[in-house]
Enzyme design. Structure first.
Site, PDB file in Angstrom:
ATOM      1  N   GLY A 248      -1.330  -8.958  12.916  1.00  0.00           N
ATOM      2  CA  GLY A 248      -1.929  -7.832  12.446  1.00  0.00           C
ATOM      3  C   GLY A 248      -2.758  -7.188  11.472  1.00  0.00           C
ATOM      4  O   GLY A 248      -3.121  -6.336  11.476  1.00  0.00           O
TER       5      GLY A 248
ATOM      6  N   HIS B 148       0.956  -1.556  -0.011  1.00  0.00           N
ATOM      7  CA  HIS B 148      -0.291  -0.107  -0.066  1.00  0.00           C
ATOM      8  C   HIS B 148       0.913   1.421   0.173  1.00  0.00           C
ATOM      9  O   HIS B 148       0.494   2.265   0.455  1.00  0.00           O
ATOM     10  CB  HIS B 148      -1.418  -0.316   1.101  1.00  0.00           C
TER      11      HIS B 148
HETATM   12  C1  BV8 Z   1      -8.336  -2.502  -5.309  1.00  0.00           C
HETATM   13  C2  BV8 Z   1      -3.130   2.785   2.467  1.00  0.00           C
HETATM   14  C3  BV8 Z   1      -8.907  -2.297  -7.869  1.00  0.00           C
HETATM   15  C4  BV8 Z   1      -3.959   4.565   3.131  1.00  0.00           C
HETATM   16  C5  BV8 Z   1      -4.728   1.457   2.595  1.00  0.00           C
HETATM   17  C6  BV8 Z   1     -15.791  -5.784  -2.402  1.00  0.00           C
HETATM   18  C7  BV8 Z   1     -14.829  -6.437  -2.958  1.00  0.00           C
HETATM   19  C8  BV8 Z   1     -13.720  -6.932  -3.159  1.00  0.00           C
HETATM   20  C9  BV8 Z   1     -12.817  -5.621  -3.245  1.00  0.00           C
HETATM   21  C10 BV8 Z   1     -13.893  -4.782  -2.245  1.00  0.00           C
HETATM   22  C11 BV8 Z   1     -14.814  -4.903  -1.933  1.00  0.00           C
HETATM   23  N1  BV8 Z   1     -15.568  -3.026  -2.115  1.00  0.00           N
HETATM   24  C12 BV8 Z   1     -14.165  -2.081  -2.053  1.00  0.00           C
HETATM   25  C13 BV8 Z   1     -13.637  -3.378  -2.736  1.00  0.00           C
HETATM   26  C14 BV8 Z   1     -12.574  -2.443  -2.948  1.00  0.00           C
HETATM   27  C15 BV8 Z   1     -11.171  -2.119  -1.679  1.00  0.00           C
HETATM   28  C16 BV8 Z   1     -11.399  -2.341  -0.532  1.00  0.00           C
HETATM   29  O1  BV8 Z   1     -11.064  -4.074   0.293  1.00  0.00           O
HETATM   30  N2  BV8 Z   1     -12.517  -2.062   0.409  1.00  0.00           N
HETATM   31  C17 BV8 Z   1     -12.426  -3.026   1.327  1.00  0.00           C
HETATM   32  C18 BV8 Z   1     -12.698  -2.127   3.065  1.00  0.00           C
HETATM   33  C19 BV8 Z   1     -13.783  -3.843   1.632  1.00  0.00           C
HETATM   34  N3  BV8 Z   1      -9.835  -1.516  -2.434  1.00  0.00           N
HETATM   35  C20 BV8 Z   1      -8.908  -1.228  -2.890  1.00  0.00           C
HETATM   36  O2  BV8 Z   1      -9.494   0.094  -2.928  1.00  0.00           O
HETATM   37  C21 BV8 Z   1      -8.036  -1.518  -3.180  1.00  0.00           C
HETATM   38  N4  BV8 Z   1      -7.735  -1.469  -4.563  1.00  0.00           N
HETATM   39  O3  BV8 Z   1      -8.913  -2.880  -4.856  1.00  0.00           O
HETATM   40  O4  BV8 Z   1      -7.952  -2.138  -7.388  1.00  0.00           O
HETATM   41  C22 BV8 Z   1      -9.553  -2.064  -8.532  1.00  0.00           C
HETATM   42  C23 BV8 Z   1      -9.623  -0.667  -8.490  1.00  0.00           C
HETATM   43  C24 BV8 Z   1     -10.155   0.938  -9.147  1.00  0.00           C
HETATM   44  C25 BV8 Z   1     -11.247   0.035  -9.227  1.00  0.00           C
HETATM   45  C26 BV8 Z   1     -11.876  -1.162  -8.837  1.00  0.00           C
HETATM   46  C27 BV8 Z   1     -10.886  -1.920  -8.609  1.00  0.00           C
HETATM   47  C28 BV8 Z   1      -6.985  -0.521  -2.677  1.00  0.00           C
HETATM   48  C29 BV8 Z   1      -6.648  -0.341  -1.256  1.00  0.00           C
HETATM   49  C30 BV8 Z   1      -5.952   0.089  -0.185  1.00  0.00           C
HETATM   50  C31 BV8 Z   1      -6.157   1.181   0.574  1.00  0.00           C
HETATM   51  N5  BV8 Z   1      -5.312   1.301   0.886  1.00  0.00           N
HETATM   52  N6  BV8 Z   1      -3.678   2.357   3.013  1.00  0.00           N
HETATM   53  C32 BV8 Z   1      -3.545   4.394   3.915  1.00  0.00           C
HETATM   54  O5  BV8 Z   1      -2.660   4.262   4.936  1.00  0.00           O
HETATM   55  O6  BV8 Z   1      -4.380   5.936   4.257  1.00  0.00           O
HETATM   56  S1  BV8 Z   1      -5.841   0.032   3.161  1.00  0.00           S
HETATM   57  C33 BV8 Z   1      -5.323   0.619   4.686  1.00  0.00           C
HETATM   58  O7  BV8 Z   1      -6.398  -0.970   5.329  1.00  0.00           O
HETATM   59  C34 BV8 Z   1      -4.196   0.145   5.535  1.00  0.00           C
HETATM   60  O8  BV8 Z   1      -3.234   1.279   5.852  1.00  0.00           O
HETATM   61  C35 BV8 Z   1      -3.835  -0.959   6.219  1.00  0.00           C
HETATM   62  O9  BV8 Z   1      -2.701  -0.930   4.737  1.00  0.00           O
HETATM   63  C36 BV8 Z   1      -4.535  -1.687   5.032  1.00  0.00           C
HETATM   64  C37 BV8 Z   1      -5.419  -3.337   5.991  1.00  0.00           C
HETATM   65  O10 BV8 Z   1      -6.089  -2.763   7.378  1.00  0.00           O
HETATM   66  P1  BV8 Z   1      -5.313  -3.623   8.331  1.00  0.00           P
HETATM   67  O11 BV8 Z   1      -3.562  -3.936   8.615  1.00  0.00           O
HETATM   68  O12 BV8 Z   1      -5.745  -4.931   8.590  1.00  0.00           O
HETATM   69  O13 BV8 Z   1      -5.315  -2.689  10.099  1.00  0.00           O
HETATM   70  P2  BV8 Z   1      -6.917  -2.850  10.732  1.00  0.00           P
HETATM   71  O14 BV8 Z   1      -6.637  -1.469  11.040  1.00  0.00           O
HETATM   72  O15 BV8 Z   1      -8.251  -3.204  10.040  1.00  0.00           O
HETATM   73  O16 BV8 Z   1      -6.915  -3.917  11.418  1.00  0.00           O
HETATM   74  C38 BV8 Z   1      -5.452  -4.043  12.020  1.00  0.00           C
HETATM   75  C39 BV8 Z   1      -5.862  -5.842  13.418  1.00  0.00           C
HETATM   76  O17 BV8 Z   1      -5.072  -5.531  13.669  1.00  0.00           O
HETATM   77  C40 BV8 Z   1      -6.856  -5.361  13.581  1.00  0.00           C
HETATM   78  O18 BV8 Z   1      -7.198  -6.981  13.848  1.00  0.00           O
HETATM   79  C41 BV8 Z   1      -6.743  -5.836  15.261  1.00  0.00           C
HETATM   80  O19 BV8 Z   1      -7.890  -6.637  15.798  1.00  0.00           O
HETATM   81  C42 BV8 Z   1      -5.260  -6.208  15.168  1.00  0.00           C
HETATM   82  N7  BV8 Z   1      -3.833  -6.088  16.341  1.00  0.00           N
HETATM   83  C43 BV8 Z   1      -4.117  -4.265  17.574  1.00  0.00           C
HETATM   84  N8  BV8 Z   1      -3.506  -4.707  17.980  1.00  0.00           N
HETATM   85  C44 BV8 Z   1      -2.390  -5.334  17.676  1.00  0.00           C
HETATM   86  C45 BV8 Z   1      -3.609  -6.003  16.350  1.00  0.00           C
HETATM   87  N9  BV8 Z   1      -2.475  -7.725  16.297  1.00  0.00           N
HETATM   88  C46 BV8 Z   1      -1.543  -8.024  17.331  1.00  0.00           C
HETATM   89  N10 BV8 Z   1      -1.099  -7.103  18.547  1.00  0.00           N
HETATM   90  C47 BV8 Z   1      -1.642  -6.196  18.428  1.00  0.00           C
HETATM   91  N11 BV8 Z   1      -0.923  -5.412  19.627  1.00  0.00           N
END
Ligand code: BV8
Ligand code: ZN
Length: 254
Positions: free
Chosen positions: A197, A121
């Site tokens: 994570g 990302h």
């Molecule tokens: C794309 C950068 C093709 C920016 C980020 C339906 C089906 C399929 C796909 C989609 C859909 N609807 C929409 C989509 C597409 C979309 C998507 O997936 N959306 C989701 C939300 C449904 N994806 C996209 O748009 C991607 N591109 O598909 O391109 C395309 C293009 C055009 C037209 C059509 C298709 C691009 C996605 C990139 C987004 N950018 N980051 C920034 O950072 O500002 S994503 C963002 O979430 C984060 O930065 C990170 O990289 C990413 C993943 O999140 P996680 O890392 O998992 O973090 P999260 O907070 O969710 O979870 C943390 C976890 O840690 C928790 O489980 C927690 O319990 C745990 N935790 C907490 N503390 C601890 C821990 N575990 C262990 N130890 C601890 N101490």
């Protein structure tokens, strides 16, 4: 935490030919970096991070988005890698081959000692022109002005005069092709995968553990919350990564 781990996982780690480590925001949480889906404080409490991480948000209000990313970059610059990052760096010496794929936009894996990190990302530290794509040099030692919630006009590109944008992949944008291909290839090739994570909701990155499992790898989810696992070759290790990983590595390789 209990130091009892599944024999399936311990065997897979000890005999791994190719270990894939796949990380998300949770790996940096113990360094003080907010996870993506946590409630943010102050002004950001009223804003949805997913609504700031889009091309439309930047087009609509560039100063709001640039200010938010500068606030995040400032937090990362002030942070240090935690035990989880250090254990992952150490793992390189325990297995014949290790691939590290991260969804994170910070540089804490590199600062813990990992090289060749695959950033799916992008990076907070590599902004580029929003029009001509040229990289924009940031002076990391210069004070970063925005406090939390402060708007900040993005700098202008020295080549074409257009706005500079954060070097991250926003929702609706495609991931860097080489990074995604390398990550998918590693997922198909690895015999063990540690998914650390990540909530596993953002596509296409979320396909990586699934792809590894379908290719026969043992998959372990390290998360502070219990993760759903499918089949006997997947395990969920519940607890903070900074506690679970040192214990796991100690039992597997200590
Ligand atoms: C794309 C950068 C093709 C920016 C980020 C339906 C089906 C399929 C796909 C989609 C859909 N609807 C929409 C989509 C597409 C979309 C998507 O997936 N959306 C989701 C939300 C449904 N994806 C996209 O748009 C991607 N591109 O598909 O391109 C395309 C293009 C055009 C037209 C059509 C298709 C691009 C996605 C990139 C987004 N950018 N980051 C920034 O950072 O500002 S994503 C963002 O979430 C984060 O930065 C990170 O990289 C990413 C993943 O999140 P996680 O890392 O998992 O973090 P999260 O907070 O969710 O979870 C943390 C976890 O840690 C928790 O489980 C927690 O319990 C745990 N935790 C907490 N503390 C601890 C821990 N575990 C262990 N130890 C601890 N101490
Ligand atoms: Zn330009």
């Amino acid at each position: 935490m209990s130091a009892t781990f599944s024999p399936v996982l311990l065997d897979a780690l000890r005999n791994a030919r190719h270990l894939l480590v796949f990380t998300g925001a949770g790996v940096s949480a113990e360094s003080g970096i907010p996870t993506f889906r946590d409630a943010l404080t102050g002004l950001w409490e009223r804003l949805d991070p997913a609504e700031l991480a889009t091309p439309d948000a930047f087009a609509h209000d560039p100063a709001l988005v640039w200010g938010w990313y500068e606030w995040r970059r400032k937090k990362v610059l002030a942070a240090q890698p935690n035990l989880a990052h250090h254990v992952i760096a150490e793992l390189v010496t325990c297995v014949p081959r290790l691939t590290l794929v991260t969804q994170n936009v910070d540089d804490l894996h590199e600062r813990a000692g990992n090289t060749d990190v695959i950033h799916l990302h992008g990076s907070l530290h590599q902004p580029r022109c929003s029009v001509c794509g040229q990289p924009h040099a940031l002076h990391s030692d210069a004070p970063i002005e925005p406090e939390e919630g402060r708007r900040l006009e993005p700098p202008r590109c020295v080549h074409c005069g257009e706005r500079v944008r954060p070097g991250v992949v926003w929702f609706g944008e495609t991931l860097p092709e080489a990074a995604l291909n390398a990550a998918f290839e590693a997922a198909r090739d690895c015999d063990c995968l540690l998914s650390i994570g990540t909530s596993g909701v953002v596509q296409p990155a979320a396909m990586i553990p699934q792809l590894a499992a379908e290719s026969g790898a043992v998959v372990a989810h390290v998360n502070s919350q219990s993760m759903t696992v499918l089949g006997p070759r997947q395990v969920s290790l519940v607890g903070p990564a900074g506690k679970v990983l040192p214990a796991l590595i100690d039992v597997a390789f200590g």
